[in-house]
Design a protein around this motif. Structure first.
Motif, PDB file in Angstrom:
ATOM      1  N   UNK A  58      -9.558  17.048   8.114  1.00 28.72           N
ATOM      2  CA  UNK A  58     -10.392  16.147   8.919  1.00 28.72           C
ATOM      3  C   UNK A  58     -10.772  16.837  10.216  1.00 28.72           C
ATOM      4  N   UNK A  59     -12.052  16.809  10.533  1.00 24.52           N
ATOM      5  CA  UNK A  59     -12.548  17.286  11.825  1.00 24.52           C
ATOM      6  C   UNK A  59     -12.850  16.057  12.674  1.00 24.52           C
ATOM      7  N   UNK A  60     -12.370  16.053  13.890  1.00 23.21           N
ATOM      8  CA  UNK A  60     -12.586  14.907  14.763  1.00 23.21           C
ATOM      9  C   UNK A  60     -12.764  15.379  16.195  1.00 23.21           C
ATOM     10  N   UNK A  61     -13.252  14.503  17.073  1.00 24.44           N
ATOM     11  CA  UNK A  61     -13.361  14.907  18.477  1.00 24.44           C
ATOM     12  C   UNK A  61     -11.989  15.248  19.044  1.00 24.44           C
ATOM     13  N   UNK A  62     -11.957  16.143  20.013  1.00 27.04           N
ATOM     14  CA  UNK A  62     -10.690  16.497  20.631  1.00 27.04           C
ATOM     15  C   UNK A  62     -10.018  15.287  21.257  1.00 27.04           C
ATOM     16  N   UNK A  63      -8.694  15.246  21.173  1.00 32.28           N
ATOM     17  CA  UNK A  63      -7.951  14.175  21.809  1.00 32.28           C
ATOM     18  C   UNK A  63      -7.992  14.336  23.330  1.00 32.28           C
ATOM     19  N   UNK A 215      -2.837  21.870  23.656  1.00 28.82           N
ATOM     20  CA  UNK A 215      -3.843  22.416  22.743  1.00 28.82           C
ATOM     21  C   UNK A 215      -3.307  22.462  21.311  1.00 28.82           C
ATOM     22  N   UNK A 216      -2.002  22.738  21.177  1.00 27.70           N
ATOM     23  CA  UNK A 216      -1.399  22.787  19.844  1.00 27.70           C
ATOM     24  C   UNK A 216      -1.388  21.446  19.144  1.00 27.70           C
ATOM     25  N   UNK A 217      -1.538  20.377  19.907  1.00 22.52           N
ATOM     26  CA  UNK A 217      -1.627  19.037  19.331  1.00 22.52           C
ATOM     27  C   UNK A 217      -3.065  18.528  19.298  1.00 22.52           C
ATOM     28  N   UNK A 218      -4.027  19.394  19.593  1.00 26.58           N
ATOM     29  CA  UNK A 218      -5.424  18.985  19.521  1.00 26.58           C
ATOM     30  C   UNK A 218      -5.933  18.293  20.767  1.00 26.58           C
TER      31      UNK A 218
END
Length: 573
Positions: A58-63, A215-218
């Motif tokens: 799944x590609x989604x906007x960054x958190x 960053x490692x968690x998005x």
């Protein structure tokens, strides 16, 4: 003819926004922004385009983490970190090992222990004295509302049976009235003021480490929930600006300047000057990948139920074990800012263009914040600065509709909405069943049209958005979590996965005034995260197992998983 894109993502599912159900698709990125979708994106593939195969993920906007303390988390990781232990013996063994490994440290500092591990939630100085008898110890608990100290620290601070409790905190005491080793809320500062300050090098290293973890968690951006010198919190504004200047800050960050609850309205002008000075310094740095602004004010209106400092409309069900309770404020908690002062402060800050970021956990604190915002709307006109109230653990049903009516965003830390040990053993006996049912009313708020955003409050709890999303949907921790309870906490307050994801992406981007981020649409900033599966197509009980494969900020990759088989084709960016 379509221009060639810098990067094209294809071969998986795309979560565009809350208004659009996830579906298979492709996304093209050019010059840091989303330039095309689906067939148009595939048509933009050229000989130099970096093609990323989503691999069915799944590609989604960054958190965007709307309430987090990254530098504090990084400093804790670099100090005596107790977050990996769960028992008193485990904590003491870790402290002893750290002290032995750092014989030259004048203080043993750190944190991450859980109150629920100790009887009554109160550890003792005598236990620390046995393992560190010759140096002061100051260890914050995992929610940073209390500290465990040893007798050396108490003596250095001059604390004894005659020391009064501060107005904004409490000293735990033995039967003779002597401090027993636990300091709540503002009482922490009685000792923390003596702790040697962190060096600039320590703070910079902590920020780098924390950003790498996020960053490692998005996570591609955040709101730092305390930028100010208070109670062990390091003033991080200089560190952020230095990281912008040297290019190590790759995220967009909003700093929430600390409202000093020991002072009054005279600080409004100082905060305006500080915000403007930070903006001037940031403007002088020119265009950078990362950014730091400070247009938000953090007001901490109360504490937490576990130590009876959350401000409640009705008294706690059990009396305070701290001597004479007839007039003790903690029987209904503590409003750190007088409600009349709060109204005037919020009115003035809103008029000056500040966003207000409140900490409110008890139902009285939530009501006081809403009252202040309602008075502000009556005086200044409709609220336009995207004010938000964080935590909102206990909300009186009469106040829930006021969020949507006043356009106040509910900033949720969803991971807390479970029957974990602290909830069962420390909160429920103090709140009772009726108020326990009012906790974390995210679903009810959403049904009333309340805007939601989301954050972790790391280092209080993990910064992993998928752990929080799991609880937002299931209202239980994952089955493999040692604190898992099969009984959901208020299942009627659950969100759908789409609602929860929208809060953590678009909702939190909105709070940070980033209207060109938080959604996958043409023209939006290409802050993106790729995860290893499509959680919409799997059972809700598996949401927490979702893992980040890659993170991109403005189209530039800032994280690639080292534990997942590479899914990239073409030239790495």
């Amino acid at each position: 003819m379509t221009s060639n894109a810098d990067t094209v993502f294809s071969g998986g599912t795309v979560f565009r926004s809350a208004l659009d159900a996830p579906r298979a698709g492709a996304v093209a990125v050019t010059d840091g922004r989303i330039s095309a979708l689906d067939d148009d994106a595939l048509a933009a593939i050229g000989p130099d385009t970096d093609v990323v195969d989503l691999g069915g993920g799944l590609l989604l906007p960054g958190f965007v983490d709307a309430h987090v303390h990254p530098v504090e988390a990084g400093l804790e990781q670099l100090a005596c970190d107790l977050s990996g232990e769960r028992t008193p013996d485990g904590y003491l063994a870790a402290i002893a090992a750290y002290a032995a490994a750092h014989p030259d440290r004048p203080w043993i500092v750190g944190g991450g222990w859980q109150q629920a591990a100790f009887p009554g939630g109160t550890p003792l100085a005598v236990d620390l004295d046995r393992i560190v008898p010759d140096r002061p110890v100051f260890l914050q608990n995992r929610d940073h509302h209390g500290a465990w100290v040893n007798s050396v620290a108490l003596r250095l601070a001059g604390l004894d049976a005659t020391t009064p409790d501060p107005a904004d905190g409490r000293i735990e005491r033995d039967d003779a009235g002597r401090p027993s080793g636990m300091l709540h809320e503002g009482a922490r500062a009685l000792v923390s003021r003596l702790v040697p300050p962190d060096t600039d090098e320590d703070v910079a290293a902590a920020l780098r480490a924390a950003q790498s973890t996020l960053h490692g968690f998005g996570v591609t951006g955040w709101q730092d929930a305390i930028v100010g010198d208070y109670g062990g919190h390091t003033d991080t504004s200089d560190a952020y600006l230095a990281a912008v200047a040297d290019g190590t800050l790759t995220s967009t960050v909003v700093g929430a300047l600390w409202w000093d609850r020991e002072r009054g309205l005279e600080q409004v002008d100082e905060l305006i000057a500080r915000r403007d000075a930070i903006a001037h310094r940031a403007a002088g740095l020119g265009d950078r990948v990362g950014a730091f602004t400070a247009g938000t004010i953090k007001i901490m209106q109360d504490g937490i139920p576990e130590n009876r400092t959350a401000a409640m409309i009705d008294p706690y069900l059990r009396p305070c074990r701290c001597g004479d309770t007839a007039d003790h404020a903690s029987e209904r908690g503590i409003s750190f800012v007088d409600p009349a002062v709060l109204v005037e402060a919020v009115c003035r800050l809103d008029a000056a263009g500040f966003q207000l970021h409140f900490h409110a956990i008890g139902d009285r604190a939530v009501r006081e914040c809403l009252d202040a915002l309602e008075a502000t709307a009556e005086r200044n006109g409709a609220l336009a600065n995207r004010h938000h109230i964080a935590h909102v653990q206990i909300v009186h049903p009469d106040d829930l509709p006021r969020f949507a009516r006043l356009d106040v965003t509910m900033n949720m830390q969803a991971l807390w909405a479970t029957w974990e040990p602290q909830m069962r053993e420390l909160n429920l006996p103090l709140l009772g069943d009726e108020r326990a049912a009012w906790q974390y009313p995210f679903g009810g708020a959403a049904r009333l049209g309340t805007a939601l955003c989301a954050g972790s409050d790391w280092p209080v709890t993990t910064p992993d958005p998928w752990a929080a999303l799991h609880v937002a949907v299931n209202r239980t921790l994952p089955v493999d979590d040692p604190d898992h309870s099969p009984e959901p906490l208020g299942p009627e307050q659950a969100l759908t996965l789409g609602e929860a994801l929208a809060a953590y992406t678009n909702g939190s981007s909105r709070i940070n005034h980033r209207d060109d981020a938080g959604a996958i649409e043409v023209g939006a900033v290409a802050d993106l995260v790729l995860v290893d599966r499509d959680p919409f197509s799997r059972p809700a009980a598996e949401i927490a197992s979702t893992r980040t494969v890659g993170t991109w900020i403005a189209g530039r990759r800032v994280f690639t998983s080292t534990t997942t088989t590479s899914i990239e084709q073409g030239t790495p960016s």
